[in-house]
Design an enzyme around this catalytic site. Structure first.
Site, PDB file in Angstrom:
ATOM      1  CG  ASP A  50      19.930  -2.530  28.653  1.00  0.00           C
ATOM      2  OD1 ASP A  50      20.992  -3.129  28.915  1.00  0.00           O
ATOM      3  OD2 ASP A  50      19.720  -1.950  27.576  1.00  0.00           O
ATOM      4  CB  ILE A  51      23.080  -5.654  32.326  1.00  0.00           C
ATOM      5  CG1 ILE A  51      24.112  -5.697  33.460  1.00  0.00           C
ATOM      6  CG2 ILE A  51      23.724  -5.921  30.970  1.00  0.00           C
ATOM      7  CD1 ILE A  51      24.475  -7.059  33.910  1.00  0.00           C
TER       8      ILE A  51
ATOM      9  CG  ASN B 260      31.233 -15.941  22.207  1.00  0.00           C
ATOM     10  OD1 ASN B 260      32.429 -15.789  21.974  1.00  0.00           O
ATOM     11  ND2 ASN B 260      30.305 -15.158  21.691  1.00  0.00           N
TER      12      ASN B 260
ATOM     13  N   GLY C 229      22.083 -10.952  22.561  1.00  0.00           N
ATOM     14  CA  GLY C 229      21.719 -10.850  23.976  1.00  0.00           C
ATOM     15  C   GLY C 229      22.510  -9.793  24.721  1.00  0.00           C
ATOM     16  CB  VAL C 230      24.062  -9.930  28.107  1.00  0.00           C
ATOM     17  CG1 VAL C 230      24.953  -9.051  28.958  1.00  0.00           C
ATOM     18  CG2 VAL C 230      22.809 -10.324  28.872  1.00  0.00           C
ATOM     19  CG  ASP C 231      28.871 -10.950  23.953  1.00  0.00           C
ATOM     20  OD1 ASP C 231      29.581  -9.994  24.299  1.00  0.00           O
ATOM     21  OD2 ASP C 231      29.319 -12.005  23.464  1.00  0.00           O
TER      22      ASP C 231
ATOM     23  CB  THR D 270      18.897 -18.296  31.669  1.00  0.00           C
ATOM     24  OG1 THR D 270      18.856 -16.865  31.731  1.00  0.00           O
ATOM     25  CG2 THR D 270      19.487 -18.840  32.953  1.00  0.00           C
ATOM     26  N   GLY D 271      19.845 -17.541  28.301  1.00  0.00           N
ATOM     27  CA  GLY D 271      19.305 -17.064  27.021  1.00  0.00           C
ATOM     28  C   GLY D 271      19.698 -18.037  25.930  1.00  0.00           C
TER      29      GLY D 271
ATOM     30  CE1 TYR E  26      26.409 -20.015  24.041  1.00  0.00           C
ATOM     31  CE2 TYR E  26      27.616 -19.765  26.088  1.00  0.00           C
ATOM     32  CZ  TYR E  26      27.583 -19.726  24.711  1.00  0.00           C
ATOM     33  OH  TYR E  26      28.719 -19.410  24.011  1.00  0.00           O
TER      34      TYR E  26
HETATM   35  N1  AR6 Z   1      20.343  -6.687  30.026  1.00  0.00           N
HETATM   36  C1  AR6 Z   1      20.027  -7.690  30.885  1.00  0.00           C
HETATM   37  N2  AR6 Z   1      19.655  -8.929  30.487  1.00  0.00           N
HETATM   38  C2  AR6 Z   1      19.620  -9.160  29.156  1.00  0.00           C
HETATM   39  C3  AR6 Z   1      19.950  -8.178  28.194  1.00  0.00           C
HETATM   40  C4  AR6 Z   1      20.322  -6.894  28.672  1.00  0.00           C
HETATM   41  N3  AR6 Z   1      20.648  -5.897  27.845  1.00  0.00           N
HETATM   42  N4  AR6 Z   1      19.829  -8.741  26.946  1.00  0.00           N
HETATM   43  C5  AR6 Z   1      19.433 -10.028  27.136  1.00  0.00           C
HETATM   44  N5  AR6 Z   1      19.290 -10.274  28.460  1.00  0.00           N
HETATM   45  P1  AR6 Z   1      22.173 -14.315  26.706  1.00  0.00           P
HETATM   46  P2  AR6 Z   1      23.752 -16.716  27.476  1.00  0.00           P
HETATM   47  C6  AR6 Z   1      18.913 -11.537  29.145  1.00  0.00           C
HETATM   48  O1  AR6 Z   1      21.687 -15.024  25.503  1.00  0.00           O
HETATM   49  O2  AR6 Z   1      22.551 -17.574  27.595  1.00  0.00           O
HETATM   50  C7  AR6 Z   1      25.600 -14.409  23.137  1.00  0.00           C
HETATM   51  O3  AR6 Z   1      25.425 -14.453  21.756  1.00  0.00           O
HETATM   52  C8  AR6 Z   1      18.323 -12.633  28.296  1.00  0.00           C
HETATM   53  O4  AR6 Z   1      16.929 -12.402  28.127  1.00  0.00           O
HETATM   54  O5  AR6 Z   1      22.639 -12.915  26.571  1.00  0.00           O
HETATM   55  O6  AR6 Z   1      24.829 -16.835  28.527  1.00  0.00           O
HETATM   56  C9  AR6 Z   1      27.039 -14.630  23.579  1.00  0.00           C
HETATM   57  O7  AR6 Z   1      27.961 -14.148  22.634  1.00  0.00           O
HETATM   58  C10 AR6 Z   1      18.610 -13.859  29.150  1.00  0.00           C
HETATM   59  O8  AR6 Z   1      17.660 -13.952  30.195  1.00  0.00           O
HETATM   60  O9  AR6 Z   1      23.413 -15.122  27.409  1.00  0.00           O
HETATM   61  C11 AR6 Z   1      27.119 -16.127  23.712  1.00  0.00           C
HETATM   62  O10 AR6 Z   1      27.403 -16.752  22.479  1.00  0.00           O
HETATM   63  C12 AR6 Z   1      19.959 -13.542  29.795  1.00  0.00           C
HETATM   64  O11 AR6 Z   1      20.107 -12.127  29.642  1.00  0.00           O
HETATM   65  C13 AR6 Z   1      25.738 -16.516  24.178  1.00  0.00           C
HETATM   66  O12 AR6 Z   1      24.858 -15.500  23.714  1.00  0.00           O
HETATM   67  C14 AR6 Z   1      21.163 -14.246  29.178  1.00  0.00           C
HETATM   68  O13 AR6 Z   1      20.994 -14.389  27.784  1.00  0.00           O
HETATM   69  C15 AR6 Z   1      25.639 -16.547  25.690  1.00  0.00           C
HETATM   70  O14 AR6 Z   1      24.384 -17.039  26.055  1.00  0.00           O
END
Ligand code: AR6
Length: 165
Positions: A7-8, A21, A29-31, A114-115, A117
């Site tokens: 987890d980052i 975003n 997700g990460v955000d 890659t989540g 988006y």
């Molecule tokens: N630590 C590390 N990786 C993670 C974590 C974490 N805590 N949580 C999810 N991931 P995403 P995007 C992985 O969707 O595609 C948001 O709503 C996840 O499994 O977080 O750039 C923003 O507000 C995936 O492999 O980012 C934007 O609207 C990766 O992190 C939108 O999502 C990225 O997934 C951005 O989408």
């Protein structure tokens, strides 16, 4: 440069990168994880900044997190256009630049784009590693770069990319 399954928000690095975003209003997700763990001061700073263009990144303090900074990078929503690659590469390059400007020596990235988006992870990992290697070869103040991946499958993809460097 190394990869971890983590987890980052738990990573000890000067800067951690948020998959944000363009409106900097938070999300899933990460955000979501970063704002939950870091507390409301990060969002207050994001509100003051206002917006971030796709392919760009902005920097804030890191609230309760271990890091000094959070770098909010905006990946493209994947549509299979030629521009997607340029914009994802730019999101990585902008993040590195923001960290260097702030004097950070270590940075941790999630798998940007890659989540939610939808960027295919094999292609995204190749772009990420290429941009970072290029920057390190040009001479960067950054000493340690970590990919914090959430799944075994993503970990394997990024590990494979690193063996090709
Ligand atoms: N630590 C590390 N990786 C993670 C974590 C974490 N805590 N949580 C999810 N991931 P995403 P995007 C992985 O969707 O595609 C948001 O709503 C996840 O499994 O977080 O750039 C923003 O507000 C995936 O492999 O980012 C934007 O609207 C990766 O992190 C939108 O999502 C990225 O997934 C951005 O989408």
């Amino acid at each position: 440069m190394h990869v971890l399954k983590a987890d980052i928000t738990t990573i000890h690095a000067d800067a951690i990168v948020n998959a944000a975003n363009g409106s900097l209003v938070g999300g899933g997700g990460v955000d979501g994880a970063i704002h939950r763990a870091g507390g409301p001061s990060i969002m207050e700073e994001c509100r003051r900044i206002g917006r971030c263009a796709t392919g760009d990144a902005v920097i804030t303090a890191a609230g309760h997190l271990q890091a000094r900074h959070v770098i909010h990078a905006v990946a493209p929503r994947y549509k299979g256009r030629p521009d997607d690659e340029r914009l994802l590469a730019s999101a990585y390059a902008s993040s590195l630049r923001r960290a260097e400007e702030a004097g950070d020596e270590s940075i941790a990235f999630p798998s940007l784009g890659t989540g939610a988006y939808g960027y295919p992870v094999e292609q995204a990992a190749a772009i990420a590693v290429r941009v970072i290697v290029q920057r390190l070869r040009q001479g960067s103040g950054l000493r340690r770069i970590t990919f914090a991946l959430f799944s075994d499958a993503d970990l394997a993809v990024y590990e494979r990319q690193l063996t090709r460097v």
